[in-house]
Design a protein around this motif. Sequence first.
Motif, PDB file in Angstrom:
ATOM      1  N   GLY A  47       0.811  -1.206   0.000  1.00 54.55           N
ATOM      2  CA  GLY A  47       0.000   0.000   0.000  1.00 54.55           C
ATOM      3  C   GLY A  47       0.849   1.261   0.000  1.00 54.55           C
ATOM      4  N   PRO A  48       0.198   2.424  -0.082  1.00 52.60           N
ATOM      5  CA  PRO A  48       0.950   3.692  -0.119  1.00 52.60           C
ATOM      6  C   PRO A  48       1.680   3.952   1.185  1.00 52.60           C
ATOM      7  N   PHE A  49       2.752   4.743   1.089  1.00 54.57           N
ATOM      8  CA  PHE A  49       3.539   5.085   2.266  1.00 54.57           C
ATOM      9  C   PHE A  49       2.850   6.189   3.060  1.00 54.57           C
ATOM     10  N   GLU A  50       3.006   6.133   4.378  1.00 56.37           N
ATOM     11  CA  GLU A  50       2.599   7.245   5.228  1.00 56.37           C
ATOM     12  C   GLU A  50       3.628   8.370   5.074  1.00 56.37           C
ATOM     13  N   PRO A  51       3.203   9.644   5.092  1.00 61.15           N
ATOM     14  CA  PRO A  51       4.168  10.724   4.871  1.00 61.15           C
ATOM     15  C   PRO A  51       5.176  10.912   6.001  1.00 61.15           C
ATOM     16  N   ARG A  52       4.794  10.606   7.224  1.00 59.72           N
ATOM     17  CA  ARG A  52       5.700  10.817   8.358  1.00 59.72           C
ATOM     18  C   ARG A  52       6.506   9.551   8.617  1.00 59.72           C
ATOM     19  N   VAL A  53       7.826   9.695   8.575  1.00 65.82           N
ATOM     20  CA  VAL A  53       8.721   8.558   8.819  1.00 65.82           C
ATOM     21  C   VAL A  53       9.756   8.955   9.865  1.00 65.82           C
ATOM     22  N   SER A  54      10.435   7.939  10.399  1.00 65.72           N
ATOM     23  CA  SER A  54      11.533   8.170  11.336  1.00 65.72           C
ATOM     24  C   SER A  54      12.748   7.381  10.876  1.00 65.72           C
ATOM     25  N   ALA A  55      13.935   7.953  11.118  1.00 63.68           N
ATOM     26  CA  ALA A  55      15.191   7.248  10.838  1.00 63.68           C
ATOM     27  C   ALA A  55      15.615   6.569  12.131  1.00 63.68           C
ATOM     28  N   LEU A  56      15.200   5.323  12.313  1.00 64.95           N
ATOM     29  CA  LEU A  56      15.469   4.617  13.565  1.00 64.95           C
ATOM     30  C   LEU A  56      16.921   4.158  13.614  1.00 64.95           C
ATOM     31  N   SER A  57      17.592   4.508  14.692  1.00 59.11           N
ATOM     32  CA  SER A  57      18.975   4.084  14.892  1.00 59.11           C
ATOM     33  C   SER A  57      19.021   2.619  15.316  1.00 59.11           C
ATOM     34  N   VAL A  58      20.216   2.043  15.325  1.00 55.57           N
ATOM     35  CA  VAL A  58      20.389   0.667  15.805  1.00 55.57           C
ATOM     36  C   VAL A  58      19.998   0.582  17.280  1.00 55.57           C
ATOM     37  N   ALA A  59      20.299   1.624  18.056  1.00 55.64           N
ATOM     38  CA  ALA A  59      19.916   1.632  19.469  1.00 55.64           C
ATOM     39  C   ALA A  59      18.398   1.579  19.614  1.00 55.64           C
ATOM     40  N   ALA A 295       9.459  16.731  26.307  1.00 59.72           N
ATOM     41  CA  ALA A 295      10.651  17.306  26.953  1.00 59.72           C
ATOM     42  C   ALA A 295      11.498  18.101  25.986  1.00 59.72           C
ATOM     43  N   HIS A 296      11.528  17.714  24.707  1.00 54.34           N
ATOM     44  CA  HIS A 296      12.428  18.370  23.749  1.00 54.34           C
ATOM     45  C   HIS A 296      11.986  18.081  22.325  1.00 54.34           C
ATOM     46  N   THR A 297      12.063  19.085  21.469  1.00 48.62           N
ATOM     47  CA  THR A 297      11.900  18.876  20.027  1.00 48.62           C
ATOM     48  C   THR A 297      13.146  19.420  19.349  1.00 48.62           C
ATOM     49  N   ILE A 298      13.516  18.802  18.240  1.00 47.75           N
ATOM     50  CA  ILE A 298      14.791  19.078  17.602  1.00 47.75           C
ATOM     51  C   ILE A 298      14.582  19.221  16.107  1.00 47.75           C
ATOM     52  N   HIS A 299      15.469  19.953  15.441  1.00 48.44           N
ATOM     53  CA  HIS A 299      15.392  20.114  13.985  1.00 48.44           C
ATOM     54  C   HIS A 299      15.509  18.738  13.318  1.00 48.44           C
ATOM     55  N   PRO A 300      14.687  18.460  12.282  1.00 48.95           N
ATOM     56  CA  PRO A 300      14.671  17.121  11.684  1.00 48.95           C
ATOM     57  C   PRO A 300      15.855  16.810  10.782  1.00 48.95           C
ATOM     58  N   LEU A 301      16.850  17.718  10.649  1.00 43.10           N
ATOM     59  CA  LEU A 301      17.887  17.501   9.640  1.00 43.10           C
ATOM     60  C   LEU A 301      18.719  16.249   9.896  1.00 43.10           C
ATOM     61  N   ALA A 302      18.810  15.780  11.150  1.00 44.28           N
ATOM     62  CA  ALA A 302      19.571  14.558  11.418  1.00 44.28           C
ATOM     63  C   ALA A 302      18.663  13.374  11.737  1.00 44.28           C
ATOM     64  N   GLY A 303      17.354  13.599  11.757  1.00 53.29           N
ATOM     65  CA  GLY A 303      16.416  12.506  12.010  1.00 53.29           C
ATOM     66  C   GLY A 303      16.568  11.864  13.367  1.00 53.29           C
ATOM     67  N   GLN A 304      16.967  12.634  14.388  1.00 52.40           N
ATOM     68  CA  GLN A 304      17.272  12.055  15.697  1.00 52.40           C
ATOM     69  C   GLN A 304      16.143  12.174  16.719  1.00 52.40           C
ATOM     70  N   GLY A 305      15.054  12.882  16.389  1.00 53.27           N
ATOM     71  CA  GLY A 305      14.029  13.175  17.378  1.00 53.27           C
ATOM     72  C   GLY A 305      13.480  11.963  18.098  1.00 53.27           C
ATOM     73  N   VAL A 306      12.966  10.980  17.340  1.00 53.67           N
ATOM     74  CA  VAL A 306      12.347   9.828  17.990  1.00 53.67           C
ATOM     75  C   VAL A 306      13.397   8.951  18.666  1.00 53.67           C
ATOM     76  N   ASN A 307      14.638   8.950  18.150  1.00 52.21           N
ATOM     77  CA  ASN A 307      15.691   8.168  18.800  1.00 52.21           C
ATOM     78  C   ASN A 307      15.991   8.707  20.195  1.00 52.21           C
ATOM     79  N   LEU A 308      16.020  10.041  20.327  1.00 48.61           N
ATOM     80  CA  LEU A 308      16.201  10.630  21.653  1.00 48.61           C
ATOM     81  C   LEU A 308      15.056  10.228  22.572  1.00 48.61           C
ATOM     82  N   GLY A 309      13.838  10.204  22.023  1.00 46.13           N
ATOM     83  CA  GLY A 309      12.674   9.832  22.824  1.00 46.13           C
ATOM     84  C   GLY A 309      12.731   8.393  23.299  1.00 46.13           C
ATOM     85  N   PHE A 310      13.134   7.477  22.426  1.00 43.50           N
ATOM     86  CA  PHE A 310      13.246   6.071  22.843  1.00 43.50           C
ATOM     87  C   PHE A 310      14.308   5.901  23.929  1.00 43.50           C
TER      88      PHE A 310
END
Length: 406
Positions: A47-59, A295-310
Amino acid sequence: METRADVLIVGAGMVGSALALALQNSGLEILLLDGGPLTVKPFAVDGPFEPRVSALSVASQRILERVGAWEGVRQRRASPYTDMHVWDGSGTGLVHFSASSVHAEHLGHIVENRVVQDALLECLHDSDIGLLANARLEQLRHSGDDWLLTLADGRQLRSPLVIAADGAHSAVRRLAGCETREWDYLHHAIVTSVRCDKPHANTAWQRFTDDGPLAFLPLQRGDEHWCSIVWSITPVEAERMMALNDDAFCRALERAFEGCLGTVLAADPRLCVPLRQRHAKRYVDNGLALIGDAAHTIHPLAGQGVNLGFLDAAVLAEELLAAVQRGERLADMRVLSRYERRRMPHNLALMAAMEGFERLFQADRLPLRWLRNTGLKLVDQSAQAKALFVRQALGLSGDLPALARP
């Protein structure tokens, strides 16, 4: 009617759900509430992709594996990427990162947020964690040693410990009076999925344009021609791009990306998101903790937002479980401050680095252009420097909680 829990987590997004699962089987009465329905939706792999994605780190992948959700992610759709190309569109600086430089299989996975969310919800429905759907918080106040929460439908919830995992516009943070430092980036991010003529080769591509960073992130759906894009541009330019028809938008995107993946053949519906930096002055108070975007929001240029949250969720779970073993009161500031001491310096350091990058690549003065191009070239020529950046992308640096360690 009043419901009581040992730990009350407000917000069943990716970070709040991960925290709840990390605390299961602890003997604690956990209640997770959310303003949404908390139902798992049918998913079509083709099916079609959702527009919002995350760059999940190995951690982050390890955390999801250990709370039982990664298999659900993998069965739906996850796109591994092994390389990253970053270059300055206003100069000659370029740097290439590769997972093979640190003997890793990949740098991470590009995953639709909905995929991660549904995989976590599946695990939650199979657990003994209390779930409260369609629960909109209206009031929050102290009642003795507890917090008393009143919902829009009049129900009341009581707990000595409340965790705010309800996102960037956290109602808990607002109602509790937690102060933040925040500012507008004066940029909007256009996000969508596009199909390109050339395959993405499992590579994340990022070009720093005069208006802001443009990222093409690899997606997998039977071939290597789909990418998720995050295009950071000024509000005026964003409004113009959102008004274009699909063909005109594809041509503009292709020019901004210097045609690196050939012709942009098609684009899915676009979203436009205002970008704002936000950081709570404190992550904790008596009986209260903030995690993730609350607690914190960050610029998406490095895709780290959700990784910090996890990582927030994993560290907080680790400190709470250790406190249970020691017989400590979970809502005590001494317990919660251990979480803050471990996470705040790491988050602040990364946020400062991203802010520095964003300002450096927005600068138009010739000396700064020379500096950033020279810097990119020097990093590309240094195996040691690149390995350091790769380890950061993998999420393998700093004070890692047990859930994220190898």
